[in-house]
Design a protein around this motif. Structure first.
Motif, PDB file in Angstrom:
ATOM      1  N   THR A  48       0.823  -1.199   0.000  1.00 39.96           N
ATOM      2  CA  THR A  48       0.000   0.000   0.000  1.00 39.96           C
ATOM      3  C   THR A  48       0.863   1.257   0.000  1.00 39.96           C
ATOM      4  O   THR A  48       0.619   2.202  -0.757  1.00 39.96           O
ATOM      5  CB  THR A  48      -0.930   0.014   1.224  1.00 39.96           C
ATOM      6  N   LEU A  58       2.444   1.639  -3.425  1.00 39.34           N
ATOM      7  CA  LEU A  58       1.493   2.107  -4.424  1.00 39.34           C
ATOM      8  C   LEU A  58       1.210   3.596  -4.243  1.00 39.34           C
ATOM      9  O   LEU A  58       1.155   4.357  -5.206  1.00 39.34           O
ATOM     10  CB  LEU A  58       0.195   1.304  -4.331  1.00 39.34           C
ATOM     11  N   ALA A  59       1.014   3.977  -2.982  1.00 39.89           N
ATOM     12  CA  ALA A  59       0.706   5.380  -2.715  1.00 39.89           C
ATOM     13  C   ALA A  59       1.853   6.286  -3.156  1.00 39.89           C
ATOM     14  O   ALA A  59       1.637   7.438  -3.530  1.00 39.89           O
ATOM     15  CB  ALA A  59       0.407   5.577  -1.229  1.00 39.89           C
ATOM     16  N   ALA A  60       3.063   5.746  -3.140  1.00 40.04           N
ATOM     17  CA  ALA A  60       4.224   6.561  -3.494  1.00 40.04           C
ATOM     18  C   ALA A  60       4.435   6.636  -4.998  1.00 40.04           C
ATOM     19  O   ALA A  60       5.237   7.447  -5.461  1.00 40.04           O
ATOM     20  CB  ALA A  60       5.469   5.989  -2.818  1.00 40.04           C
ATOM     21  N   MET A  61       3.715   5.844  -5.753  1.00 36.58           N
ATOM     22  CA  MET A  61       3.889   5.868  -7.203  1.00 36.58           C
ATOM     23  C   MET A  61       2.848   6.786  -7.829  1.00 36.58           C
ATOM     24  O   MET A  61       1.654   6.509  -7.748  1.00 36.58           O
ATOM     25  CB  MET A  61       3.746   4.459  -7.774  1.00 36.58           C
ATOM     26  N   PRO A  62       3.267   7.849  -8.455  1.00 34.67           N
ATOM     27  CA  PRO A  62       2.320   8.817  -8.997  1.00 34.67           C
ATOM     28  C   PRO A  62       1.412   8.199 -10.056  1.00 34.67           C
ATOM     29  O   PRO A  62       0.251   8.572 -10.190  1.00 34.67           O
ATOM     30  CB  PRO A  62       3.227   9.880  -9.626  1.00 34.67           C
ATOM     31  N   GLY A  63       1.934   7.243 -10.802  1.00 31.52           N
ATOM     32  CA  GLY A  63       1.143   6.656 -11.880  1.00 31.52           C
ATOM     33  C   GLY A  63      -0.030   5.834 -11.401  1.00 31.52           C
ATOM     34  O   GLY A  63      -0.948   5.548 -12.176  1.00 31.52           O
ATOM     35  N   VAL A  64      -0.030   5.464 -10.133  1.00 32.97           N
ATOM     36  CA  VAL A  64      -1.129   4.663  -9.592  1.00 32.97           C
ATOM     37  C   VAL A  64      -2.279   5.588  -9.222  1.00 32.97           C
ATOM     38  O   VAL A  64      -2.157   6.386  -8.289  1.00 32.97           O
ATOM     39  CB  VAL A  64      -0.664   3.854  -8.369  1.00 32.97           C
ATOM     40  N   LEU A  65      -3.380   5.487  -9.949  1.00 32.97           N
ATOM     41  CA  LEU A  65      -4.513   6.372  -9.699  1.00 32.97           C
ATOM     42  C   LEU A  65      -5.332   5.914  -8.506  1.00 32.97           C
ATOM     43  O   LEU A  65      -5.821   6.719  -7.738  1.00 32.97           O
ATOM     44  CB  LEU A  65      -5.409   6.435 -10.940  1.00 32.97           C
ATOM     45  N   GLU A  66      -5.490   4.605  -8.390  1.00 32.85           N
ATOM     46  CA  GLU A  66      -6.238   4.075  -7.248  1.00 32.85           C
ATOM     47  C   GLU A  66      -5.899   2.605  -7.118  1.00 32.85           C
ATOM     48  O   GLU A  66      -5.395   1.973  -8.061  1.00 32.85           O
ATOM     49  CB  GLU A  66      -7.750   4.265  -7.435  1.00 32.85           C
ATOM     50  N   ALA A  67      -6.176   2.046  -5.953  1.00 35.33           N
ATOM     51  CA  ALA A  67      -5.897   0.636  -5.727  1.00 35.33           C
ATOM     52  C   ALA A  67      -6.891   0.079  -4.720  1.00 35.33           C
ATOM     53  O   ALA A  67      -7.269   0.764  -3.766  1.00 35.33           O
ATOM     54  CB  ALA A  67      -4.468   0.448  -5.219  1.00 35.33           C
ATOM     55  N   ALA A  92      -2.080   5.086 -14.843  1.00 35.29           N
ATOM     56  CA  ALA A  92      -2.126   5.971 -16.002  1.00 35.29           C
ATOM     57  C   ALA A  92      -0.715   6.390 -16.369  1.00 35.29           C
ATOM     58  O   ALA A  92       0.179   6.448 -15.510  1.00 35.29           O
ATOM     59  CB  ALA A  92      -2.974   7.200 -15.720  1.00 35.29           C
TER      60      ALA A  92
END
Lengths: 170, 170
Positions: free
Chosen positions: B87, B90-99, B113
Motif C-alpha cells: 500500500t 502504491l501510494a508513493a507511485m504517482p502513476g497509480v490512480l487508485e488501488a 495511467a
DNA sequence: CCGCTACTGTGCAGATCGATCAGTTGTGAC
DNA sequence: GTCACAACTGATCGATCTGCACAGTAGCGG
C-alpha cells in the motif's frame, strides 16, 4: 504521437492543487493562496476548462457513506460486434459506475456498486443474462488501498516554470 | 447489516443532481433551481458534508486532455502479509490512480495511467519489481464505455419523499 | 527596436454569502 | 387533545466576492 495534452506549467499545477484542497474557494481566495493576481487565476481556470483538462467540479460522493458499501470489478467477455449494444445496456444499469473496453478478445472491465451483497448479486446476474456477454468474472473490493487521485501524476513531472512573471510588484 | 448510510431523500438527490449539473453554482442559485429557500440548501449541503456523503468538490481532471492518454488495470497477486508495504509503495507511485484489495488469495486491483505506452511499461515494470508482488496481470484500457458516475445509482431507488414541507408560501 | 502576450494592481457596480430572526406546519410524545 | 420539536419559508443585515475594464511592466521573437 502528438502532444494533444495541454501542457500544464507550475502555476497550473499549483492552481489545481489549491483547488483540490479548498474546493469551494473563489478566485480571490485562490489568488491570495497562490500569490498571484485574481485575473490570472480566472484566466488560467478559464483556459483549463476550455482545453478540457478540467471537465467539472462535481461533488465527490462517498458511496459507502451513502449506503452503497459493496463494490466489485467485473470482467466481461463479450460477443463479436456486441460492444455497442453492451455499452447501452451498461449505461442503463444504475449499479454500473463505469466501464472500459480493454485489451483482450473483446473484454470489458466495469465497476459495480450495490447496497448489499444481495443487491450486488442481482446486478451481477443481470449482467450475466445479457445476450452480449459470453462470460463474466467478478472480484469484490474489500478495502480501498489508494483512493482515486490524479494530482500526484500531474505533479510528478514538475511542469515547465511559469510564464513571464511580468510586473513583479513594488 | 445496519444502514450506516445516511438516507437521502428526494430533496437531497435533487440537490446533488443540480450540483452535478451546475458545479460552480452557489447556494442562492441552487435554491432557485430547486424551488426551496436558500437556508434549506445551505442546511442540506452542510448535513451532506457532515455525514460524509459529500467528501469534496475537487476539480475533475480529464487525464487524456492533460496528456496522460494511456490507462491500464493491473491485478497484483501479493505475498502474505505484504499488504501494508505494498500500500505504501502504491501510494508513493504517482502513476497509480487508485488501488483496491479484492477477494482472491491476496489480490490487489489497481488503475494506472501514463503519458505513453513506454511510460506505462516503466510503471508496470516498477510494480513487478516490488518484493511484495508475486505475480501481476495487466490489461490496457482502450476506450471509456461508461464514464464514472454515481448519481444514477443514488437516484435509482427513488428516495423517501422530502420532509415536512412547512410554510408553503402564499 | 517593435509588437505581442502574459501578469500585475486597481477600481466600480452588482450579486452573493453567512448569520440571524419570526412565523408556519407536520410529527411524535404525553 | 395538546404540547414541544424539528424543518422549511421568507426576509434582513453587513461583509465579501464576482465580472469587467483599464493602464503599466516584462519576457520573447522577428
Amino acid at each position: 504521437m502528438s502532444t494533444d495534452g495541454a501542457r500544464l506549467d507550475t502555476l497550473d499545477l499549483a492552481l489545481l492543487r489549491a483547488l483540490t484542497e479548498h474546493p469551494r474557494a473563489g478566485a480571490l481566495e485562490l489568488s491570495r493562496r497562490l500569490g498571484v493576481a485574481r485575473g490570472t487565476v480566472q484566466a488560467r481556470l478559464q483556459r483549463l476548462e476550455d482545453t478540457g483538462v478540467v471537465t467539472g467540479y462535481g461533488p465527490d460522493v462517498d458511496l459507502t457513506a451513502a449506503g452503497f458499501g459493496v463494490q466489485a470489478f467485473v470482467t466481461l467477455e463479450i460477443a463479436q460486434g456486441a460492444l455497442g449494444d453492451l455499452t447501452a445496456e451498461l449505461a442503463a444499469m444504475p449499479g454500473v459506475l463505469e466501464a472500459h473496453a480493454t485489451t483482450g478478445s473483446g473484454d470489458v472491465l466495469c465497476r459495480v456498486a450495490a447496497r448489499s451483497h444481495g443487491d450486488l448479486q442481482q446486478t451481477l446476474l443481470q449482467l450475466g443474462r445479457s445476450a452480449s456477454v459470453v462470460r463474466s468474472t467478478s472480484v469484490v473490493a474489500l478495502s480501498e488501498l489508494v483512493p482515486l487521485r490524479t494530482l500526484p501524476l500531474l505533479t510528478s513531472e514538475g511542469g515547465p516554470p511559469a510564464r513571464a512573471p511580468g510586473h513583479r510588484g513594488g
